[in-house]
Design a protein around this motif. Structure first.
Motif, PDB file in Angstrom:
ATOM      1  N   LEU A 193       0.830  -1.210   0.000  1.00  0.00           N
ATOM      2  CA  LEU A 193       0.000   0.000   0.000  1.00  0.00           C
ATOM      3  C   LEU A 193       0.861   1.256   0.000  1.00  0.00           C
ATOM      4  N   ALA A 194       1.895   1.274   0.821  1.00  0.00           N
ATOM      5  CA  ALA A 194       2.787   2.440   0.879  1.00  0.00           C
ATOM      6  C   ALA A 194       3.452   2.680  -0.466  1.00  0.00           C
ATOM      7  N   ARG A 195       3.850   1.616  -1.124  1.00  0.00           N
ATOM      8  CA  ARG A 195       4.504   1.768  -2.423  1.00  0.00           C
ATOM      9  C   ARG A 195       3.549   2.369  -3.449  1.00  0.00           C
ATOM     10  N   LYS A 196       2.283   1.976  -3.390  1.00  0.00           N
ATOM     11  CA  LYS A 196       1.285   2.537  -4.306  1.00  0.00           C
ATOM     12  C   LYS A 196       1.135   4.036  -4.096  1.00  0.00           C
ATOM     13  N   LEU A 197       1.283   4.469  -2.840  1.00  0.00           N
ATOM     14  CA  LEU A 197       1.160   5.890  -2.507  1.00  0.00           C
ATOM     15  C   LEU A 197       2.491   6.627  -2.623  1.00  0.00           C
ATOM     16  N   LYS A 198       3.523   5.922  -3.124  1.00  0.00           N
ATOM     17  CA  LYS A 198       4.864   6.490  -3.313  1.00  0.00           C
ATOM     18  C   LYS A 198       5.473   6.953  -1.994  1.00  0.00           C
ATOM     19  N   ILE A 199       5.246   6.148  -0.956  1.00  0.00           N
ATOM     20  CA  ILE A 199       5.848   6.381   0.354  1.00  0.00           C
ATOM     21  C   ILE A 199       6.828   5.247   0.619  1.00  0.00           C
ATOM     22  N   ARG A 200       8.063   5.581   0.877  1.00  0.00           N
ATOM     23  CA  ARG A 200       9.064   4.550   1.151  1.00  0.00           C
ATOM     24  C   ARG A 200       8.846   3.958   2.545  1.00  0.00           C
ATOM     25  N   THR A 201       9.320   2.728   2.734  1.00  0.00           N
ATOM     26  CA  THR A 201       9.119   2.040   4.009  1.00  0.00           C
ATOM     27  C   THR A 201      10.442   1.550   4.588  1.00  0.00           C
ATOM     28  N   SER A 202      10.464   1.479   5.910  1.00  0.00           N
ATOM     29  CA  SER A 202      11.631   0.972   6.634  1.00  0.00           C
ATOM     30  C   SER A 202      11.146   0.021   7.720  1.00  0.00           C
ATOM     31  N   ILE A 203      11.803  -1.113   7.831  1.00  0.00           N
ATOM     32  CA  ILE A 203      11.443  -2.116   8.830  1.00  0.00           C
ATOM     33  C   ILE A 203      12.693  -2.535   9.589  1.00  0.00           C
ATOM     34  N   SER A 204      12.553  -2.718  10.890  1.00  0.00           N
ATOM     35  CA  SER A 204      13.632  -3.245  11.722  1.00  0.00           C
ATOM     36  C   SER A 204      13.113  -4.477  12.454  1.00  0.00           C
ATOM     37  N   THR A 205      13.829  -5.582  12.359  1.00  0.00           N
ATOM     38  CA  THR A 205      13.378  -6.825  12.960  1.00  0.00           C
ATOM     39  C   THR A 205      14.495  -7.511  13.738  1.00  0.00           C
ATOM     40  N   ASN A 206      14.095  -8.309  14.729  1.00  0.00           N
ATOM     41  CA  ASN A 206      15.078  -9.056  15.516  1.00  0.00           C
ATOM     42  C   ASN A 206      15.453 -10.396  14.863  1.00  0.00           C
ATOM     43  N   ILE A 207      14.909 -10.664  13.675  1.00  0.00           N
ATOM     44  CA  ILE A 207      15.292 -11.795  12.813  1.00  0.00           C
ATOM     45  C   ILE A 207      14.737 -13.145  13.280  1.00  0.00           C
ATOM     46  N   THR A 208      14.248 -13.241  14.498  1.00  0.00           N
ATOM     47  CA  THR A 208      13.843 -14.540  15.034  1.00  0.00           C
ATOM     48  C   THR A 208      12.734 -15.188  14.213  1.00  0.00           C
ATOM     49  N   MET A 209      11.879 -14.379  13.580  1.00  0.00           N
ATOM     50  CA  MET A 209      10.757 -14.912  12.801  1.00  0.00           C
ATOM     51  C   MET A 209      11.005 -14.855  11.294  1.00  0.00           C
ATOM     52  N   LEU A 210      12.170 -14.426  10.894  1.00  0.00           N
ATOM     53  CA  LEU A 210      12.472 -14.239   9.474  1.00  0.00           C
ATOM     54  C   LEU A 210      12.907 -15.566   8.849  1.00  0.00           C
ATOM     55  N   LYS A 211      11.938 -16.432   8.658  1.00  0.00           N
ATOM     56  CA  LYS A 211      12.210 -17.757   8.111  1.00  0.00           C
ATOM     57  C   LYS A 211      10.947 -18.292   7.441  1.00  0.00           C
ATOM     58  N   GLY A 212      11.120 -19.332   6.612  1.00  0.00           N
ATOM     59  CA  GLY A 212       9.984 -19.968   5.971  1.00  0.00           C
ATOM     60  C   GLY A 212       9.161 -19.010   5.122  1.00  0.00           C
ATOM     61  N   GLU A 213       7.839 -19.078   5.303  1.00  0.00           N
ATOM     62  CA  GLU A 213       6.921 -18.265   4.514  1.00  0.00           C
ATOM     63  C   GLU A 213       7.118 -16.776   4.759  1.00  0.00           C
ATOM     64  N   ILE A 214       7.402 -16.397   6.005  1.00  0.00           N
ATOM     65  CA  ILE A 214       7.611 -14.982   6.321  1.00  0.00           C
ATOM     66  C   ILE A 214       8.828 -14.442   5.574  1.00  0.00           C
ATOM     67  N   ALA A 215       9.903 -15.205   5.524  1.00  0.00           N
ATOM     68  CA  ALA A 215      11.094 -14.775   4.791  1.00  0.00           C
ATOM     69  C   ALA A 215      10.794 -14.625   3.303  1.00  0.00           C
ATOM     70  N   GLN A 216      10.016 -15.560   2.756  1.00  0.00           N
ATOM     71  CA  GLN A 216       9.634 -15.479   1.346  1.00  0.00           C
ATOM     72  C   GLN A 216       8.848 -14.197   1.066  1.00  0.00           C
ATOM     73  N   LYS A 217       7.868 -13.925   1.920  1.00  0.00           N
ATOM     74  CA  LYS A 217       7.032 -12.738   1.724  1.00  0.00           C
ATOM     75  C   LYS A 217       7.838 -11.453   1.901  1.00  0.00           C
ATOM     76  N   MET A 218       8.781 -11.458   2.842  1.00  0.00           N
ATOM     77  CA  MET A 218       9.605 -10.268   3.053  1.00  0.00           C
ATOM     78  C   MET A 218      10.469  -9.981   1.826  1.00  0.00           C
ATOM     79  N   SER A 219      11.051 -11.016   1.264  1.00  0.00           N
ATOM     80  CA  SER A 219      11.902 -10.816   0.085  1.00  0.00           C
ATOM     81  C   SER A 219      11.081 -10.365  -1.120  1.00  0.00           C
ATOM     82  N   GLU A 220       9.840 -10.835  -1.208  1.00  0.00           N
ATOM     83  CA  GLU A 220       8.958 -10.437  -2.316  1.00  0.00           C
ATOM     84  C   GLU A 220       8.461  -9.002  -2.142  1.00  0.00           C
ATOM     85  N   ALA A 221       8.085  -8.650  -0.898  1.00  0.00           N
ATOM     86  CA  ALA A 221       7.553  -7.310  -0.640  1.00  0.00           C
ATOM     87  C   ALA A 221       8.634  -6.247  -0.805  1.00  0.00           C
TER      88      ALA A 221
END
Length: 348
Positions: free
Chosen positions: A98-126
């Motif tokens: 949604l932010a990209r459609k509105l031409k607003i850049r995004t920033s995310i900070s994560t502790n990495i513990t959940m960055l695996k499997g389906e979530i990692a796939q979706k993060m790399s795609e988004a």
């Protein structure tokens, strides 16, 4: 007028307001910290989360859309995190889209513990524009001391797999591997750099360590640029605040008012008056915050920050942090050498 020109005009106007101490501004904040969730799966000892969060909640999708829709004409960068772990929010990847459609850049900070499997796939795609991966040390003992509840080996595996995954994508996030320079970690910054090279193209960010509880403030402070340019802080329930630590200064709800209106409300004008009149130390949190500390950076440096596009400025911050770390190392080495010479002279 195209959005890029509108953003330049907004930055110039906000700078003028800051330099002349205007209590009202013609634009809303350039950035916003959207606390998409206040839930977290870790209990880091240096985090101030429990001071501000009584009952963790997820931000409702309608609340998030209200933030972007009410600020899309002046907002440059949306931080999709706050006092919580953003990967716990079910709508995170839809929010990036949604932010990209509105031409607003995004920033995310994560502790990495959940960055695996389906979530990692979706993060790399988004592909958020900026993705900060918090790995505070390359040693298990130090890392698990500051990231209580996380396991170093598991997080390292998540990180390794995710970096490999991102290399297969045409559109990539600008990835930072972040080390908070705790006393223990700072001693091994060179070893951390060698360890982090395996996660290329992620760049290293040496973020300054700041204790959770504020210490004593300085006697003379300068007006805080955050009160003019942002980022504003939007709590998970939609309540808006001047920043992430002035949580006793609610400005109103994003559900009831536009962000620009709240950014010009009575409480914001009063805070700006106190800052421009030199009464900063009367505000508890401001009295110890580095943003108003002239020893951290000068008013000229603060003013220059208004002229940079928020996204590019965030990419430059890690560069300045590396320079500061190098400067501190040189200063410490010089001090050790001076003490050695002094002690040797005393013994002769």
């Amino acid at each position: 007028m195209c959005k890029a020109l509108v953003q330049v005009r907004n930055r110039v106007r906000l700078l003028k307001s800051y330099l002349f101490g205007s209590t009202s501004v013609v634009s809303g904040p350039l950035d916003v910290l959207a606390e998409v969730t206040s839930h977290c799966n870790l209990t880091c000892p240096e985090c101030r989360r429990l001071e501000f969060i009584q009952k963790p909640v997820h931000m409702k999708w309608d609340v998030f859309k209200s933030i972007l829709n009410s600020a899309s004409n002046h907002l440059e960068l949306a931080f999709l995190f706050g006092w919580g772990e953003p990967l716990l929010w079910p709508n995170l990847f839809d929010a990036i889209v949604l932010a990209r459609k509105l031409k607003i850049r995004t920033s995310i900070s994560t502790n990495i513990t959940m960055l695996k499997g389906e979530i990692a796939q979706k993060m790399s795609e988004a592909g958020p524009d900026i993705l900060t991966l918090a790995l505070d040390s390359h040693t298990k003992e130090v890392y698990e001391k500051y990231r209580r509840g996380a396991e170093f080996d598991e997080v390292s595996k998540n990180l390794q797999d995710f970096i490999a995954l991102t290399k297969t994508r045409k559109k990539r996030s600008h990835i930072f591997l972040q080390m908070i320079c705790s006393p223990e970690a700072s001693k091994n910054a060179k070893e951390y750099k060698s360890f982090a090279q395996q996660f290329s193209p992620a760049q290293i960010r040496y973020r300054r360590y700041r204790a959770a509880k504020p210490g004593e403030g300085v006697s003379k402070r300068r007006p805080c640029p955050v009160l003019w340019r942002g980022p504003a802080y939007v709590r998970a329930d939609g309540e808006v605040f001047p920043c992430c630590i002035l949580m006793d200064q609610p400005l109103g709800s994003i559900v009831d008012s536009e962000l620009k209106t709240l950014w010009n409300g009575e409480k914001m004008r009063l805070l700006r008056i106190m800052h421009t009149n030199g009464r900063i130390n009367e505000i508890k949190e401001c009295s110890t915050c580095y943003h108003s500390d002239p020893h951290e950076y000068s008013k000229l440096t603060a003013a220059a920050g208004f002229l940079w596009n928020s996204y590019w400025m965030r990419l430059l911050i890690p560069v300045s942090e590396k320079i500061l770390l190098m400067k501190n190392h040189i200063k410490s080495s010089f001090q050790l050498l001076t003490n050695l010479i002094h002690n040797t002279a005393r013994q002769l």
